[in-house]
Each structure stands twice: as C-alpha cells, then as structure tokens.
Design a protein around this motif. Structure first.
Motif, PDB file in Angstrom:
ATOM      1  N   VAL A  44       0.775  -1.224   0.137  1.00 60.86           N
ATOM      2  CA  VAL A  44      -0.067   0.043   0.038  1.00 60.86           C
ATOM      3  C   VAL A  44       0.841   1.254  -0.234  1.00 60.86           C
ATOM      4  N   GLY A  45       1.710   1.428   0.786  1.00 60.10           N
ATOM      5  CA  GLY A  45       2.815   2.382   0.828  1.00 60.10           C
ATOM      6  C   GLY A  45       3.472   2.545  -0.322  1.00 60.10           C
ATOM      7  N   LEU A  47       2.320   1.656  -3.570  1.00 62.29           N
ATOM      8  CA  LEU A  47       1.553   2.133  -4.554  1.00 62.29           C
ATOM      9  C   LEU A  47       1.095   3.705  -4.265  1.00 62.29           C
ATOM     10  N   CYS A  48       1.136   4.108  -3.145  1.00 65.77           N
ATOM     11  CA  CYS A  48       0.723   5.432  -2.781  1.00 65.77           C
ATOM     12  C   CYS A  48       1.895   6.360  -3.210  1.00 65.77           C
ATOM     13  N   LEU A  49       3.227   5.788  -2.925  1.00 59.73           N
ATOM     14  CA  LEU A  49       4.436   6.565  -3.241  1.00 59.73           C
ATOM     15  C   LEU A  49       4.380   6.561  -4.963  1.00 59.73           C
ATOM     16  N   GLY A  51       2.136   6.439  -6.902  1.00 58.83           N
ATOM     17  CA  GLY A  51       1.130   7.496  -7.549  1.00 58.83           C
ATOM     18  C   GLY A  51       1.603   8.764  -7.252  1.00 58.83           C
ATOM     19  N   ALA A  52       2.263   9.002  -6.263  1.00 60.17           N
ATOM     20  CA  ALA A  52       2.682  10.630  -6.025  1.00 60.17           C
ATOM     21  C   ALA A  52       3.808  10.739  -6.791  1.00 60.17           C
ATOM     22  N   THR A  55       2.158  11.487 -10.392  1.00 63.52           N
ATOM     23  CA  THR A  55       1.585  12.586 -10.637  1.00 63.52           C
ATOM     24  C   THR A  55       2.641  13.962 -10.659  1.00 63.52           C
TER      25      THR A  55
END
Length: 83
Positions: A44-45, A47-49, A51-52, A55
C-alpha cells in the motif's frame, strides 16, 4: 532513441512489489518468518508513493512540453467575415 516514455511511477510500484515478493520468497524458503499481513503496508505504501511520483512526473512533463498550436488559432478569418 527511446522506445517508450520513461514512467518513474511504474518503476517505484514495481520495486515495492518486488520487495513484497522477496519477503514472501524468503518466508517460503525458510530464511525467516513473515506474518501474512506484514506485506500489506509495503504494498500500500509503495502504491501510494508510486501514485505521488507519477503525478509529479506528469506535472513536470506537462510543464516542459511546448504549448500546442492548432491550425485554427493562426488561420486567417473567413472570407464572409471580411465584408
């Protein structure tokens, strides 16, 4: 010449998923004990990183690209508009 555009978000996501695979492979090989839920924060971490990073890379790429000039922007006015 590059065959495709570099996408750092996918690189980050792949790296974190590879780490999750190594953790489970180490557990399966008997090198260490890993609880089943231990990899969830890594995935999860990651995938969030990713995504950031994706972007941020998109914003940088969009800012560096020259503006699009459409032919209709520089076209002469229509004949009936001249009078």
């Amino acid at each position: 010449m590059l065959r495709h555009e570099f996408q750092p978000g996918r690189l980050v996501a792949g790296a974190f998923l590879a780490v999750a695979g190594v953790v489970y492979a180490g557990d399966a090989g008997g090198l260490w004990e890993t609880p089943w839920f231990a990899v969830i924060p890594v995935v999860v971490g990651g995938l969030c990183l990713a995504g950031a990073v994706g972007t941020l890379a998109h914003g940088v790429r969009r800012r560096r690209r020259p503006p699009d000039h459409h032919p209709s922007d520089t076209a002469e006015p229509h004949a009936d508009a001249r009078g």
